[in-house]
Design a protein around this motif. Sequence first.
Motif, PDB file in Angstrom:
ATOM      1  N   GLY A 130       0.815  -1.214   0.000  1.00 52.90           N
ATOM      2  CA  GLY A 130       0.000   0.000   0.000  1.00 52.90           C
ATOM      3  C   GLY A 130       0.846   1.260   0.000  1.00 52.90           C
ATOM      4  O   GLY A 130       0.574   2.202  -0.761  1.00 52.90           O
ATOM      5  N   GLU A 131       1.878   1.302   0.833  1.00 47.03           N
ATOM      6  CA  GLU A 131       2.745   2.484   0.868  1.00 47.03           C
ATOM      7  C   GLU A 131       3.414   2.697  -0.486  1.00 47.03           C
ATOM      8  O   GLU A 131       3.461   3.822  -0.999  1.00 47.03           O
ATOM      9  N   GLU A 132       3.913   1.628  -1.056  1.00 43.33           N
ATOM     10  CA  GLU A 132       4.579   1.719  -2.356  1.00 43.33           C
ATOM     11  C   GLU A 132       3.625   2.264  -3.419  1.00 43.33           C
ATOM     12  O   GLU A 132       3.967   3.153  -4.195  1.00 43.33           O
ATOM     13  N   ARG A 133       2.414   1.750  -3.420  1.00 44.31           N
ATOM     14  CA  ARG A 133       1.416   2.160  -4.415  1.00 44.31           C
ATOM     15  C   ARG A 133       1.004   3.619  -4.224  1.00 44.31           C
ATOM     16  O   ARG A 133       0.899   4.371  -5.189  1.00 44.31           O
ATOM     17  N   TRP A 134       0.753   4.025  -2.984  1.00 46.50           N
ATOM     18  CA  TRP A 134       0.340   5.405  -2.732  1.00 46.50           C
ATOM     19  C   TRP A 134       1.449   6.398  -3.066  1.00 46.50           C
ATOM     20  O   TRP A 134       1.182   7.487  -3.585  1.00 46.50           O
TER      21      TRP A 134
ATOM     22  N   LEU B 186      11.486  10.067  -1.999  1.00 50.49           N
ATOM     23  CA  LEU B 186      10.442  10.840  -2.666  1.00 50.49           C
ATOM     24  C   LEU B 186      10.025  12.047  -1.837  1.00 50.49           C
ATOM     25  O   LEU B 186       9.846  13.147  -2.370  1.00 50.49           O
ATOM     26  N   VAL B 187       9.863  11.856  -0.538  1.00 55.47           N
ATOM     27  CA  VAL B 187       9.456  12.962   0.327  1.00 55.47           C
ATOM     28  C   VAL B 187      10.504  14.080   0.290  1.00 55.47           C
ATOM     29  O   VAL B 187      10.174  15.257   0.369  1.00 55.47           O
ATOM     30  N   ALA B 188      11.760  13.720   0.121  1.00 55.31           N
ATOM     31  CA  ALA B 188      12.827  14.729   0.040  1.00 55.31           C
ATOM     32  C   ALA B 188      12.743  15.549  -1.232  1.00 55.31           C
ATOM     33  O   ALA B 188      13.218  16.683  -1.266  1.00 55.31           O
ATOM     34  N   THR B 189      12.132  14.982  -2.282  1.00 51.26           N
ATOM     35  CA  THR B 189      12.162  15.671  -3.574  1.00 51.26           C
ATOM     36  C   THR B 189      10.813  16.194  -4.051  1.00 51.26           C
ATOM     37  O   THR B 189      10.776  17.112  -4.861  1.00 51.26           O
ATOM     38  N   LEU B 190       9.719  15.627  -3.589  1.00 53.98           N
ATOM     39  CA  LEU B 190       8.408  16.050  -4.081  1.00 53.98           C
ATOM     40  C   LEU B 190       7.916  17.304  -3.369  1.00 53.98           C
ATOM     41  O   LEU B 190       8.185  17.501  -2.184  1.00 53.98           O
ATOM     42  N   ASP B 191       7.164  18.103  -4.093  1.00 60.25           N
ATOM     43  CA  ASP B 191       6.492  19.263  -3.526  1.00 60.25           C
ATOM     44  C   ASP B 191       5.293  18.749  -2.726  1.00 60.25           C
ATOM     45  O   ASP B 191       4.398  18.106  -3.293  1.00 60.25           O
ATOM     46  N   LEU B 192       5.264  18.990  -1.422  1.00 57.00           N
ATOM     47  CA  LEU B 192       4.192  18.476  -0.579  1.00 57.00           C
ATOM     48  C   LEU B 192       2.820  19.025  -0.969  1.00 57.00           C
ATOM     49  O   LEU B 192       1.795  18.423  -0.656  1.00 57.00           O
ATOM     50  N   ASP B 193       2.793  20.156  -1.653  1.00 51.28           N
ATOM     51  CA  ASP B 193       1.532  20.753  -2.088  1.00 51.28           C
ATOM     52  C   ASP B 193       1.081  20.265  -3.465  1.00 51.28           C
ATOM     53  O   ASP B 193      -0.055  20.528  -3.872  1.00 51.28           O
ATOM     54  N   ALA B 194       1.947  19.556  -4.190  1.00 52.98           N
ATOM     55  CA  ALA B 194       1.579  19.054  -5.521  1.00 52.98           C
ATOM     56  C   ALA B 194       0.405  18.091  -5.369  1.00 52.98           C
ATOM     57  O   ALA B 194       0.354  17.309  -4.421  1.00 52.98           O
TER      58      ALA B 194
ATOM     59  N   ARG C 150       1.197  15.698   0.565  1.00 45.68           N
ATOM     60  CA  ARG C 150       1.018  15.743   2.023  1.00 45.68           C
ATOM     61  C   ARG C 150      -0.150  14.863   2.459  1.00 45.68           C
ATOM     62  O   ARG C 150      -0.047  14.080   3.394  1.00 45.68           O
ATOM     63  N   ARG C 151      -1.274  14.965   1.754  1.00 49.14           N
ATOM     64  CA  ARG C 151      -2.464  14.166   2.082  1.00 49.14           C
ATOM     65  C   ARG C 151      -2.180  12.679   1.890  1.00 49.14           C
ATOM     66  O   ARG C 151      -2.624  11.853   2.683  1.00 49.14           O
ATOM     67  N   VAL C 152      -1.438  12.338   0.854  1.00 44.08           N
ATOM     68  CA  VAL C 152      -1.056  10.940   0.631  1.00 44.08           C
ATOM     69  C   VAL C 152      -0.217  10.444   1.803  1.00 44.08           C
ATOM     70  O   VAL C 152      -0.450   9.348   2.331  1.00 44.08           O
TER      71      VAL C 152
END
Length: 173
Positions: free
Chosen positions: A59-63, A115-123, A142-144
């Motif tokens: 589930g974590e991988e998929r989300w 991924l958390v280090a590189t993704l925009d949390l607001d995207a 962030r919601r994910v």
Amino acid sequence: MAAPLPAPTGERADLLGALDRHRDFLRFTARGLTDDQARQRTTVSELTLGGLIKHVAWGEERWLRFAADGPAAMRTERDPGSVEAWAAQFRMGPDETLDALLAHYRAVADRTAALVATLDLDAEQPLPEAPWFEPGARWSVRRVLLHVLAETAQHAGHADILRESLDGRKTMG
């Protein structure tokens, strides 16, 4: 070789730290178990500790793939083979080992941190069409992460019940 990513700070560190804490609770429930014990049903549910760890990693991988790549990562085909593949992510197979499931879960956690280090949390990404999602809904990264955190915490509680039913051991208390 790529340079290591900087350690997360602020909100990213808080989200990953909370997720890591609940991952640790889940992993702790499997401490000292044999593969056969990890496959054993201890309640009327089909859930086993090994199957639960496999499911949470899946589930974590998929989300997180959804957060990075969009709704195609959530697509599930309707053919019988894909339905069986979906159901199999809840079961620890006869050829799977608890050590391998835990190693995969650690690898998933490492990819999540990257991924958390590189993704925009607001995207945001649009959720796929499904009866359980509001039509037209969109989730931010962030919601994910909050969803993955809640699912991990909930399943760590399930794992604690399964372990206590197996041999009386508890994660806490």
